[in-house]
Write a protein that holds these residues in place. Structure first.
Motif, mmCIF file in Angstrom:
data_model
loop_
_atom_site.group_PDB
_atom_site.id
_atom_site.type_symbol
_atom_site.label_atom_id
_atom_site.label_comp_id
_atom_site.label_asym_id
_atom_site.label_seq_id
_atom_site.Cartn_x
_atom_site.Cartn_y
_atom_site.Cartn_z
ATOM 1 N N ASN A 22 37.174 39.283 31.023
ATOM 2 C CA ASN A 22 38.293 39.084 31.931
ATOM 3 C C ASN A 22 39.155 38.003 31.312
ATOM 4 O OD1 ASN A 22 40.049 38.092 33.966
ATOM 5 N ND2 ASN A 22 38.692 38.864 35.565
ATOM 6 N N SER A 23 40.167 38.425 30.584
ATOM 7 C CA SER A 23 40.942 37.470 29.808
ATOM 8 C C SER A 23 41.708 36.499 30.688
ATOM 9 C CB SER A 23 41.909 38.212 28.884
ATOM 10 O OG SER A 23 42.648 39.182 29.601
ATOM 11 N N VAL A 24 42.091 36.927 31.902
ATOM 12 C CA VAL A 24 42.822 36.043 32.795
ATOM 13 C C VAL A 24 41.936 34.890 33.229
ATOM 14 C CG1 VAL A 24 43.954 35.856 35.035
ATOM 15 C CG2 VAL A 24 44.405 37.837 33.586
ATOM 16 N N GLN A 25 40.772 35.211 33.810
ATOM 17 C CA GLN A 25 39.853 34.166 34.234
ATOM 18 C C GLN A 25 39.364 33.344 33.046
ATOM 19 O OE1 GLN A 25 37.226 36.863 36.600
ATOM 20 N NE2 GLN A 25 37.344 35.239 38.120
ATOM 21 N N SER A 26 39.118 34.001 31.934
ATOM 22 C CA SER A 26 38.601 33.302 30.763
ATOM 23 C C SER A 26 39.563 32.219 30.304
ATOM 24 C CB SER A 26 38.340 34.289 29.620
ATOM 25 O OG SER A 26 37.348 35.222 29.982
ATOM 26 N N TYR A 27 40.833 32.587 30.121
ATOM 27 C CA TYR A 27 41.792 31.589 29.657
ATOM 28 C C TYR A 27 42.001 30.515 30.706
ATOM 29 C CZ TYR A 27 46.020 29.147 28.477
ATOM 30 O OH TYR A 27 46.919 28.143 28.237
ATOM 31 N N HIS A 28 42.176 30.916 31.959
ATOM 32 C CA HIS A 28 42.516 29.934 32.984
ATOM 33 C C HIS A 28 41.424 28.889 33.122
ATOM 34 C CE1 HIS A 28 45.114 28.738 36.323
ATOM 35 N NE2 HIS A 28 44.000 28.380 36.952
ATOM 36 N N TRP A 29 40.162 29.320 33.160
ATOM 37 C CA TRP A 29 39.091 28.337 33.332
ATOM 38 C C TRP A 29 38.760 27.624 32.033
ATOM 39 C CZ3 TRP A 29 38.870 26.595 37.824
ATOM 40 C CH2 TRP A 29 39.009 27.416 38.945
ATOM 41 N N ALA A 30 39.076 28.248 30.907
ATOM 42 C CA ALA A 30 38.878 27.552 29.635
ATOM 43 C C ALA A 30 39.811 26.354 29.519
ATOM 44 C CB ALA A 30 39.117 28.503 28.462
ATOM 45 N N ALA A 84 46.833 32.399 43.317
ATOM 46 C CA ALA A 84 46.615 33.811 42.987
ATOM 47 C C ALA A 84 45.132 34.049 42.749
ATOM 48 C CB ALA A 84 47.418 34.215 41.762
ATOM 49 N N SER A 85 44.712 35.272 43.011
ATOM 50 C CA SER A 85 43.352 35.693 42.678
ATOM 51 C C SER A 85 43.335 36.156 41.231
ATOM 52 C CB SER A 85 42.894 36.823 43.603
ATOM 53 O OG SER A 85 41.698 37.401 43.111
ATOM 54 N N LEU A 86 42.663 35.417 40.384
ATOM 55 C CA LEU A 86 42.620 35.760 38.961
ATOM 56 C C LEU A 86 41.919 37.087 38.733
ATOM 57 C CD1 LEU A 86 41.697 32.248 37.498
ATOM 58 C CD2 LEU A 86 43.965 33.206 37.925
ATOM 59 N N ALA A 142 40.640 24.041 43.994
ATOM 60 C CA ALA A 142 40.178 25.254 44.676
ATOM 61 C C ALA A 142 39.223 24.922 45.811
ATOM 62 C CB ALA A 142 39.512 26.189 43.677
ATOM 63 N N SER A 143 38.368 23.934 45.588
ATOM 64 C CA SER A 143 37.406 23.539 46.614
ATOM 65 C C SER A 143 38.091 22.849 47.780
ATOM 66 C CB SER A 143 36.345 22.625 45.994
ATOM 67 O OG SER A 143 35.447 22.154 46.977
ATOM 68 N N PHE A 144 38.957 21.896 47.496
ATOM 69 C CA PHE A 144 39.602 21.141 48.555
ATOM 70 C C PHE A 144 40.501 22.024 49.413
ATOM 71 C CE2 PHE A 144 43.311 18.636 50.012
ATOM 72 C CZ PHE A 144 42.647 17.818 50.922
ATOM 73 N N GLN A 170 37.372 33.445 43.454
ATOM 74 C CA GLN A 170 38.222 34.047 42.426
ATOM 75 C C GLN A 170 39.684 33.629 42.540
ATOM 76 O OE1 GLN A 170 36.440 35.378 40.199
ATOM 77 N NE2 GLN A 170 34.598 35.568 41.448
ATOM 78 N N CYS A 171 40.046 32.870 43.583
ATOM 79 C CA CYS A 171 41.426 32.381 43.689
ATOM 80 C C CYS A 171 41.558 31.036 42.987
ATOM 81 C CB CYS A 171 41.848 32.232 45.148
ATOM 82 S SG CYS A 171 42.310 33.786 45.932
ATOM 83 N N ALA A 172 42.734 30.777 42.482
ATOM 84 C CA ALA A 172 42.983 29.523 41.774
ATOM 85 C C ALA A 172 44.371 29.004 42.121
ATOM 86 C CB ALA A 172 42.867 29.717 40.264
#
Length: 601
Positions: A106-114, A526-528, A577-579, A585-587
């Motif tokens: 999942n390139s979207v989640q991968s890049y965003h969390w990287a 957005a939901s990644l 995201a927590s607060f 899956q949303c960010a």
């Protein structure tokens, strides 16, 4: 234990903080704010040792000073609570994400969390001043045309211009003077300020770190006084540099609907990667997209203000479009397109099998003697260059949907704040303001800002299709302090939780304490996972560009009613995201702080 008073902040430590200027105030831990160095000389080694010790003990460290004040810094040591540490642990480590990226799960989640910021894992870096990128692109050796020196005359208020939709067909074709207005007020220099280190030039759009990665190209057809062709807009001189003759208003690989809008002028928005990479490293692609979104909306607003219709597209053939623009796609690439609709059909374009590169233009793509683009950025850009599904199909579920009940909704009343600037004045006076003061925001001001977000036509690039908006209130007269979702179709707020939002968000935004005085914050979420499922990696472009567009409307509306505004793209992603209690899956992609500022109360 760490001994107190043993170490101090050195000059330009880690140099990850904002450059002075109209910048998104994004500090990396230990970042420097202001145009002058602070602290003792030759203390970098000690500071590095200190920061390593502080992080290993679970502490934050911080230096900060208001922008433009130059001197003064503070060091604050604050033990992170176990809960704060724990709530950030769901964010995968960079090594884990980097490994996943190679498998393209999942390139979207991968890049965003990287590229997520983690207070326990952040590492400072020094800016390479010897390879500081230039912020203007100059193409030498090609013919150019000087734009006429004209100013727009638009009677509409800046806070409402976004909601005014012209007729289905423009009554007249744009002139060369209109093109000059579009360029200068869409992406032009609006003010200058002198500093000991030189003259800083403000632009009509904000930019992360005042690095301005975007460049603008215009393909024109049928304008009196200008030959048909493709031009690069040279902002610093007010010239159009001719790249190609002929008609190029139809982008390569554009959807079928593009033929029906009869574009008379097509703007190509590109990003020069190294300008932002120089400071933000792997996270820079976020700013490439956010900055491009600001520029897209700036163009849309000026086109509409002049009485014409605009069409936005994120779907095109990347390879062919970059070839048309004659850019070195490893250094600069097109990310979005804005067209001015014409009144009558245009002649068709001749599309060669391959565009010949223009040597002068290719050479101008280098902004520094040494440019090192991280693999993470090459990865996400290559992945997002593939079109998975048309952008006009599908819509993400708003993050606030799980909190929604009809009985709890708060309607946004159509009120107007009495203090208003014209559209031109709002563009010229727009700044990224951080000197907030604890003053209330009127119901009319809140209504203006929220209605500016809701007034987008539901077209193929409707931003609310890709992101959803939240509202954090601290000093709004009409609603309680707390967190709300915003429904742009029903013009209503959905309560999520009550309480103080600004102090925690200031800490989440890399402990930028000035943000705690903002009266209002607008978040873009957005939901990644859904982005990738619906549109592949290109969905990440859709969402980040949309967030930038929405934020730009907030900037203009807030400025027009006398409020300050500042975009925030740097924050602890997991903590945010927590607060904000975002669904899995949303960010949080981006947010803007709004409120009264000193000198504008």
């Amino acid at each position: 234990m760490i001994p107190k008073g043993k170490l101090s902040i050195g000059p330009f430590d880690f140099l990850s903080g904002c450059l002075w200027g109209d910048a998104e105030n994004s500090i990396v831990v230990g970042g420097f704010h202001g145009p002058y160095p602070v602290g003792r000389k030759n203390s970098r080694k000690k500071t590095v040792e200190y920061k390593m010790a502080v992080r290993s003990a679970g502490y934050h460290e911080q230096t900060y000073a208001p922008m433009h004040e130059g001197i003064g810094c503070g060091l604050r040591r604050e033990r992170l609570s176990d809960r704060a540490i724990e709530r950030n642990r769901h964010v995968p480590s960079f090594q884990a994400v980097e490994k996943e990226m190679k498998h393209m799960k999942n390139s979207v989640q991968s890049y965003h969390w990287a590229t997520a910021y983690d207070p326990l894992e952040m590492k400072g870096h020094r800016l390479d001043w010897a390879n500081q990128p230039t912020v203007y692109k100059h193409i030498e050796g090609l013919p150019s045309v000087m734009l006429p020196d004209v100013m727009p005359s638009v009677g509409a208020n800046g806070s409402t211009i976004a909601g005014q939709v012209p007729d289905d067909r423009p009554t007249a074709e744009p002139s060369l003077g209109d093109l000059a207005r579009m360029l200068r007020f869409g992406y032009g220099i609006t003010a200058k300020r002198s500093y000991p280190t030189g003259v800083y030039e403000y632009r009509s759009v904000p930019s992360a770190g005042a690095l301005y990665p975007c460049e603008l190209y215009a393909a024109c057809h049928g304008l009196d006084g200008l030959s048909d062709g493709l031009y690069h807009y040279e902002m610093s001189s007010g010239r159009l540099v001719r790249l190609r003759d002929g008609v190029h208003t139809l982008p390569p690989g554009s959807p079928d609907f593009w033929m029906a809008i009869h574009p008379v002028t097509t703007f190509y928005v590109t990003a020069m990667f190294y300008r932002s990479v120089w400071k933000y490293r792997d996270r820079a692609y976020r700013y490439h997209l956010l900055d491009s979104g600001h520029l897209v909306e700036s163009l849309v607003l000026v086109i509409r203000a002049l009485g014409f219709q605009a069409e936005v597209s994120y779907d095109f053939d990347d390879e062919q479009t970059n070839a048309l623009l004659s850019v070195d796609s490893s250094r600069e690439a097109c990310l979005a397109i804005v067209a001015v609709k014409g009144r009558s059909p245009r002649v068709s374009m001749d599309r060669p099998a391959q565009w010949d590169p223009i040597p002068e233009a290719v050479r101008a793509c280098r902004v520094s003697a040494k440019e090192d683009i991280p693999e993470t950025i090459r990865f996400i850009h290559a992945a997002s260059s593939q079109r998975h599904r048309p952008q006009n199909e599908g819509r993400l579920q708003p993050f606030w949907d799980i909190f929604d009940t009809v009985e709890r909704r708060i309607p946004v009343r159509a009120l107007e704040d009495p203090l208003r600037l014209s559209w031109e004045q709002a563009v010229l006076s727009r700044r990224s303001s951080r000197n907030f003061v604890p003053k209330p925001i009127s119901e009319g001001a809140l209504s203006d800002i929220l209605r500016s977000l809701a007034s987008f036509p539901e077209d193929r690039c409707w931003p609310h299709r890709f992101v959803s908006c939240g509202v954090l209130s601290a000093a709004c007269e009409s609603i309680e302090n707390g967190h709300y979702g915003f429904d742009p179709e029903e013009l209503s707020l959905i309560p999520i939780r009550k309480g103080d939002m600004m102090e925690p968000m200031a800490d989440i935004a890399l402990q930028q304490r000035w943000l705690s005085l903002a009266g209002l914050e607008i978040t873009f979420v957005a939901s990644l996972q859904e982005l990738h499922a619906m549109w592949g990696a290109r969905g990440y472009r859709y969402a980040m560009l949309s967030a930038g567009r929405l934020a730009h409307r907030v900037y203009i509306a807030a400025t027009a009613i006398g409020l300050g505004c500042c975009g925030i793209g740097a924050f602890f992603d997991g903590h945010a995201a927590s607060f904000l209690q975002l669904p899995p899956q949303c960010a949080l992609l981006y947010f803007v702080g709004v409120g009264p500022t000193r000198g504008r109360e």
